[in-house]
Design a protein around this motif. Sequence first.
Motif, mmCIF file in Angstrom:
data_model
loop_
_atom_site.group_PDB
_atom_site.id
_atom_site.type_symbol
_atom_site.label_atom_id
_atom_site.label_comp_id
_atom_site.label_asym_id
_atom_site.label_seq_id
_atom_site.Cartn_x
_atom_site.Cartn_y
_atom_site.Cartn_z
ATOM 1 N N ASP A 198 27.147 10.244 33.740
ATOM 2 C CA ASP A 198 27.570 11.382 34.545
ATOM 3 C C ASP A 198 26.338 12.096 35.104
ATOM 4 O O ASP A 198 25.597 12.732 34.358
ATOM 5 C CB ASP A 198 28.385 12.343 33.687
ATOM 6 C CG ASP A 198 29.015 13.457 34.504
ATOM 7 O OD1 ASP A 198 28.769 13.511 35.723
ATOM 8 O OD2 ASP A 198 29.758 14.266 33.914
ATOM 9 N N PRO A 199 26.124 12.032 36.406
ATOM 10 C CA PRO A 199 24.947 12.699 36.982
ATOM 11 C C PRO A 199 25.023 14.220 36.901
ATOM 12 O O PRO A 199 24.004 14.902 37.012
ATOM 13 C CB PRO A 199 24.949 12.217 38.435
ATOM 14 C CG PRO A 199 26.380 11.871 38.722
ATOM 15 C CD PRO A 199 26.933 11.353 37.429
ATOM 16 N N ARG A 200 26.224 14.765 36.683
ATOM 17 C CA ARG A 200 26.382 16.217 36.610
ATOM 18 C C ARG A 200 26.138 16.768 35.202
ATOM 19 O O ARG A 200 26.084 17.976 35.015
ATOM 20 C CB ARG A 200 27.796 16.594 37.061
ATOM 21 C CG ARG A 200 28.012 16.443 38.556
ATOM 22 C CD ARG A 200 29.464 16.602 38.933
ATOM 23 N NE ARG A 200 30.085 17.765 38.281
ATOM 24 C CZ ARG A 200 31.365 18.090 38.424
ATOM 25 N NH1 ARG A 200 32.146 17.344 39.194
ATOM 26 N NH2 ARG A 200 31.856 19.138 37.819
ATOM 27 N N ALA A 201 25.996 15.871 34.221
ATOM 28 C CA ALA A 201 25.796 16.322 32.850
ATOM 29 C C ALA A 201 24.311 16.579 32.607
ATOM 30 O O ALA A 201 23.538 15.672 32.306
ATOM 31 C CB ALA A 201 26.327 15.279 31.874
ATOM 32 N N ARG A 217 34.411 12.888 31.174
ATOM 33 C CA ARG A 217 35.328 13.593 32.077
ATOM 34 C C ARG A 217 35.899 12.617 33.096
ATOM 35 O O ARG A 217 35.362 11.521 33.315
ATOM 36 C CB ARG A 217 34.614 14.733 32.805
ATOM 37 C CG ARG A 217 33.525 14.304 33.757
ATOM 38 C CD ARG A 217 32.856 15.510 34.428
ATOM 39 N NE ARG A 217 31.820 15.080 35.355
ATOM 40 C CZ ARG A 217 32.041 14.807 36.640
ATOM 41 N NH1 ARG A 217 33.272 14.946 37.144
ATOM 42 N NH2 ARG A 217 31.061 14.417 37.433
ATOM 43 N N LEU A 218 37.004 13.028 33.687
ATOM 44 C CA LEU A 218 37.628 12.283 34.768
ATOM 45 C C LEU A 218 37.216 12.875 36.103
ATOM 46 O O LEU A 218 37.077 14.092 36.230
ATOM 47 C CB LEU A 218 39.151 12.320 34.652
ATOM 48 C CG LEU A 218 39.828 11.544 33.532
ATOM 49 C CD1 LEU A 218 41.330 11.739 33.630
ATOM 50 C CD2 LEU A 218 39.480 10.076 33.596
ATOM 51 N N PRO A 255 30.918 9.831 25.771
ATOM 52 C CA PRO A 255 30.043 11.021 25.847
ATOM 53 C C PRO A 255 29.106 10.944 27.042
ATOM 54 O O PRO A 255 28.537 9.899 27.350
ATOM 55 C CB PRO A 255 29.285 10.989 24.519
ATOM 56 C CG PRO A 255 29.344 9.564 24.082
ATOM 57 C CD PRO A 255 30.651 9.029 24.564
ATOM 58 N N LYS A 256 28.978 12.073 27.721
ATOM 59 C CA LYS A 256 28.076 12.211 28.875
ATOM 60 C C LYS A 256 28.341 11.131 29.933
ATOM 61 O O LYS A 256 27.432 10.622 30.575
ATOM 62 C CB LYS A 256 26.609 12.161 28.426
ATOM 63 C CG LYS A 256 25.662 12.872 29.387
ATOM 64 C CD LYS A 256 24.234 12.894 28.853
ATOM 65 C CE LYS A 256 23.304 13.611 29.821
ATOM 66 N NZ LYS A 256 21.909 13.652 29.342
ATOM 67 N N SER A 257 29.611 10.792 30.089
ATOM 68 C CA SER A 257 30.004 9.755 31.049
ATOM 69 C C SER A 257 31.165 10.254 31.899
ATOM 70 O O SER A 257 31.814 11.256 31.587
ATOM 71 C CB SER A 257 30.402 8.466 30.325
ATOM 72 O OG SER A 257 29.335 7.955 29.553
ATOM 73 N N VAL A 258 31.417 9.546 32.969
ATOM 74 C CA VAL A 258 32.499 9.900 33.874
ATOM 75 C C VAL A 258 33.293 8.645 34.205
ATOM 76 O O VAL A 258 32.738 7.560 34.371
ATOM 77 C CB VAL A 258 31.967 10.561 35.167
ATOM 78 C CG1 VAL A 258 31.031 9.636 35.918
ATOM 79 C CG2 VAL A 258 33.113 10.986 36.068
#
Length: 287
Positions: free
Chosen positions: A109-112, A120-121, A161-164
């Motif tokens: 996830d680049p936003r994490a 997150r979805l 974790p820390k993924s989308v």
Amino acid sequence: GPGASQKKSHGKGHRNTHSGAPSLTTTAMHRTAVRAVGVWPSEPARSSVARPLPIVTPQAGRTRGAGRPDLELRPVRVKMGTVTEAAGSCYLEMGSTKILCSVHGPRPDPRAAHFSNTGRLECNVKVPPFCGADDFEEHEKQMPAVLCSALEAAIDLTRFPKSVVDIALVVLEMDGDATSAAITCASMALADACIEMYGLVAACAVVRTSGGQLLVDPEGVEMAGNATAVVAFMPARGEVTLLNHHGEMGVEELQQAMRVGVEATKQIHGVMRAQLLAGVEGEQGKE
């Protein structure tokens, strides 16, 4: 079948957090087995056609203008593995409404900015002008949040974790409510992508006319000017993951619409489950 799974309470208060609840662990299925769902007009023996709902209400015998009973679903057809480049995908038809959905990821996830215990979805919805919707731009704005809200309760996001997980959905044709069909289609695409889930989420729309008539799975002409409720239900946990409505409805009317919608989603869920099982059985027969 899949075993039971436990979920810690990380989400909003409306989610069911009972431990030991039934789960649908799609990772327990072989990847190719889940993809091999041969259910389409070329295989009429496996066509998924809805039947009248066994709901006992004062209007159980009434029919709407098109001749379809008030509480009857339109034919539902599902085909999985339609987008080969995606981790999972599904094409769904509910009457004349046609939805194509693909799932990509999980990916970093680049936003994490900091480590997160949950993933997150992220939903991206396209409603092109040719689909038949008058307010297609408004649908594109509203549907992503509704999709995420309906599906997040069904996914164990602590596994990523820390993924989308990306959900890309296109409304190819719209006749009636597209949100409920989109939720159902996205749930099947997630299962095809082997995303670990607590259960499949099925959704259905219920319209209340000015005369107090409840119509399940409305067509486009039946939605005009009427109050509409969209119900998303996860039978594996007995949990309503979404209740979204617009228009004037009293409390009792909304409760009745929700009860009718839940019964409809149970029937849709039976179609969804049958397609997954048909894919597994078909693949096992080839071995």
